[in-house]
Design a protein around this motif. Structure first.
Motif, PDB file in Angstrom:
ATOM      1  N   ILE A 115      48.268  43.027  37.682  1.00  0.00           N
ATOM      2  CA  ILE A 115      46.831  42.790  37.792  1.00  0.00           C
ATOM      3  C   ILE A 115      46.447  41.838  36.666  1.00  0.00           C
ATOM      4  O   ILE A 115      46.642  42.149  35.491  1.00  0.00           O
ATOM      5  CB  ILE A 115      46.038  44.102  37.652  1.00  0.00           C
ATOM      6  N   GLN A 116      45.919  40.682  37.026  1.00  0.00           N
ATOM      7  CA  GLN A 116      45.510  39.682  36.022  1.00  0.00           C
ATOM      8  C   GLN A 116      44.095  39.997  35.546  1.00  0.00           C
ATOM      9  O   GLN A 116      43.232  40.315  36.353  1.00  0.00           O
ATOM     10  CB  GLN A 116      45.523  38.282  36.640  1.00  0.00           C
ATOM     11  N   GLN A 117      43.886  39.908  34.250  1.00  0.00           N
ATOM     12  CA  GLN A 117      42.541  40.031  33.702  1.00  0.00           C
ATOM     13  C   GLN A 117      41.985  38.613  33.548  1.00  0.00           C
ATOM     14  O   GLN A 117      42.631  37.754  32.950  1.00  0.00           O
ATOM     15  CB  GLN A 117      42.553  40.729  32.334  1.00  0.00           C
ATOM     16  N   MET A 118      40.807  38.405  34.115  1.00  0.00           N
ATOM     17  CA  MET A 118      40.197  37.080  34.124  1.00  0.00           C
ATOM     18  C   MET A 118      38.936  37.066  33.253  1.00  0.00           C
ATOM     19  O   MET A 118      38.216  38.054  33.189  1.00  0.00           O
ATOM     20  CB  MET A 118      39.815  36.683  35.549  1.00  0.00           C
ATOM     21  N   LYS A 119      38.721  35.929  32.592  1.00  0.00           N
ATOM     22  CA  LYS A 119      37.491  35.711  31.838  1.00  0.00           C
ATOM     23  C   LYS A 119      37.151  34.233  31.952  1.00  0.00           C
ATOM     24  O   LYS A 119      37.974  33.377  31.629  1.00  0.00           O
ATOM     25  CB  LYS A 119      37.667  36.108  30.369  1.00  0.00           C
ATOM     26  N   ASP A 120      35.959  33.953  32.434  1.00  0.00           N
ATOM     27  CA  ASP A 120      35.505  32.573  32.621  1.00  0.00           C
ATOM     28  C   ASP A 120      36.490  31.749  33.441  1.00  0.00           C
ATOM     29  O   ASP A 120      36.765  30.594  33.141  1.00  0.00           O
ATOM     30  CB  ASP A 120      35.268  31.906  31.259  1.00  0.00           C
TER      31      ASP A 120
END
Length: 180
Positions: A115-120
């Protein structure tokens, strides 16, 4: 007259290029270009069905008759945030058989849910549950078909969070993945 011919020629070339691009883009995960084979990767994780049917594929087509690597992967959605992958390396060559992680010398086998954590819009981290090559985990894969088209089979296992003691149970896994 010359201007009309140039415009007509340009339009024809543009239409041919567009048709070519459409045909190429339809090759995977659709009815075209898959030799009539279904393409899928799914499993239950802790009892909940997950379908990783976006961009499902296997490794590059083997260059020899002996298949030493079997790699399968897919994404749950087109955003490519959650995915599942299977990696196998076997010295003696893969066959249509059942393989269990750490069961024989010369076999490396693992399943990974990530599961990739995304920000902006950028990846800032990845949570990985691994089965087969992490203490306290296991992974089993059965290859039911290994052809020039790709690989099909089933899988299951107990996956462990790489950075902790959280576990996931994977059941009812199945895949049908064409070579790249």
């Amino acid at each position: 007259m010359k201007n009309k011919m140039t415009k007509k020629c340009f339009t024809t070339v543009a239409m041919l290029a567009l048709t070519f691009l459409v045909l190429i883009s339809c090759k995977k995960n659709s009815g075209g270009g898959n030799g009539g084979q279904e393409i899928y990767l799914s499993c239950k994780i802790n009892g909940t069905l997950h379908e990783f049917n976006y961009h499902v594929n296997a490794n590059d087509k083997p260059a020899t008759d002996t298949v030493h690597f079997v790699v399968i992967g897919g994404w749950e959605k087109s955003d490519m945030v959650t995915g599942f992958g299977i990696d196998m390396q076997i010295d003696k060559g893969a066959k249509e058989a059942t393989y269990a992680s750490n069961s024989v010398a010369g076999l490396l086998l693992s399943g990974k849910y990530y599961i990739q954590q995304m920000k902006d819009g950028k990846i800032v981290g990845t949570t990985i549950f691994n089965g087969g090559d992490v203490d306290g985990s296991n992974f089993t894969m059965t290859i039911t078909s290994l052809t020039q088209w790709g690989v099909k089979g089933t899988f299951s296992g107990k996956l462990r969070l790489l950075t902790g003691d959280e576990y996931l149970t994977v059941t009812d896994g199945k895949f049908s993945a064409p070579y790249n």
